[in-house]
Design an enzyme around this catalytic site. Structure first.
Site, PDB file in Angstrom:
ATOM      1  N   CYS A  99       0.839  -1.204   0.000  1.00  0.00           N
ATOM      2  CA  CYS A  99       0.000   0.000   0.000  1.00  0.00           C
ATOM      3  C   CYS A  99       0.874   1.255   0.000  1.00  0.00           C
ATOM      4  CB  CYS A  99      -0.924   0.012   1.212  1.00  0.00           C
ATOM      5  SG  CYS A  99      -2.006   1.452   1.265  1.00  0.00           S
ATOM      6  N   LYS A 138       2.104  -9.693   0.508  1.00  0.00           N
ATOM      7  CA  LYS A 138       1.721  -9.008  -0.734  1.00  0.00           C
ATOM      8  C   LYS A 138       2.606  -7.781  -0.870  1.00  0.00           C
ATOM      9  CE  LYS A 138      -2.213  -7.291  -3.414  1.00  0.00           C
ATOM     10  NZ  LYS A 138      -1.759  -5.937  -3.793  1.00  0.00           N
TER      11      LYS A 138
END
Length: 327
Positions: A99, A138
């Site tokens: 992110c 991720k």
């Protein structure tokens, strides 16, 4: 309470998306395909430890297989939250190293952690020690000046030394200074070949690709090179794609009206719990994407036009008529 659902291969998942992959969307998404892996929105360790854990962690049993994505960089806090996830019944826990938003950078969360592979490895190790469910990562292919394949490989190798074997790779770098989160999903070019190369050079790892994937054909093309595919915004704007992906397991695609028939009791239950109708209908606006009447469907259910379940039922009947006459 324990996780109970095995994850099918090939692994196809819906990306964690803030404000989108809520429990209401996940319930809806599950109706299209029993094998798709669903992710929560990213939940920070602080929100879980110091906030209302149930609000962040509760889910319906129908949502399995489901993964909790955590945001954080304190190994002990991540271990605590991973244990909470396992106790709550999640099938996996995933650490967000992708992110790019300023808010999470300021808290040392997300893509900025790619610059600290040793810290990420420490976090993953602590999480693994706390649970028996899989712990995955991720991440991006790079950030800022760290844009080379070799730097990404170093990150993956460092984290893999913990025994972590599953990496979800967003095939874009993130520019942490100067681009918004939205721009970071669109401006940096996709470098799928870097992800393919990672799988070739580290065949023992499970590599799942993410970024810009919108069709069944594209999904199949990626699966020739990697182990899994994660689909982001297209799964929200055009959720019937999840049904079409059922062909990967020889599944029959459900009818859109059958899906709405299954959603109505869920809507009733959530309304009884105090959820506003607009919170529920926003997740189903893409149900008829690319079909005649799709715009009328969106208009009927958005902008405060749907005030009750009756209005939703009327919209469903309107769509039936639109599709029958091809309007």
């Amino acid at each position: 309470m324990s996780a109970s659902t095995s994850i099918q291969t090939p692994r196809i998942s819906v990306a964690p998306m803030m404000d989108w992959t809520t429990r209401d969307y996940r319930y809806f998404a599950r109706l299209f395909n029993p094998n798709i892996v669903l992710y929560t929105e990213m939940v920070t360790t602080g929100a879980m430890i110091h906030g209302d854990a149930a609000r962040h962690l509760d889910f319906s049993q129908q949502e399995h297989p489901i993964v909790l994505q955590l945001g954080g960089s304190n190994p002990q806090d991540l271990a605590t939250c991973s244990k909470m996830a396992q106790d709550w019944g999640y099938d996996e826990v995933n650490l967000n190293v992708g992110c790019p938003s300023d808010r999470v950078q300021n808290n040392k969360i997300g893509a900025c952690l790619m610059a600290e592979p040793d810290l990420v490895a420490e976090c993953i190790h602590a999480m693994q020690q706390a649970v028996t469910i899989p712990v995955t990562v991720k991440h991006r292919i790079g950030i800022d000046e760290m844009q080379s394949y070799e730097e990404m490989l170093h990150f993956v190798d460092t984290v893999a030394k913990t025994g972590c074997t599953h990496f979800v790779v967003h095939a874009r770098i993130a520019i942490l200074q100067g681009l918004s989160p939205k721009e970071n999903r669109e401006v940096p070019p996709l470098r799928y070949d870097d992800v393919y190369r990672l799988k070739r050079e580290r065949p023992h790892l499970t590599i799942e690709i993410n970024g810009g994937i919108k069709t069944v054909a594209e999904t199949k093309a990626h699966l020739a090179h990697v182990d899994g595919v994660m689909i982001g915004r297209e799964a929200y704007h055009n959720p019937y794609l999840l049904a079409e992906l059922g062909e990967l397991w020889q599944l029959d695609a459900p009818n859109r009206f059958e899906i709405m028939a299954q959603m109505m009791p869920y809507f009733e239950q959530r309304l009884a719990q105090g959820a506003p109708i607009s919170v529920l209908t926003r997740h189903i606006l893409g149900l008829f994407q690319h079909l005649a009447g799709a715009r009328k469907w969106r208009q009927a259910l958005s902008g405060g036009n749907a005030k009750s379940l009756k209005d939703v039922e009327h919209a469903v009947e309107m769509m039936r008529q639109c599709l029958e006459v091809g309007a």
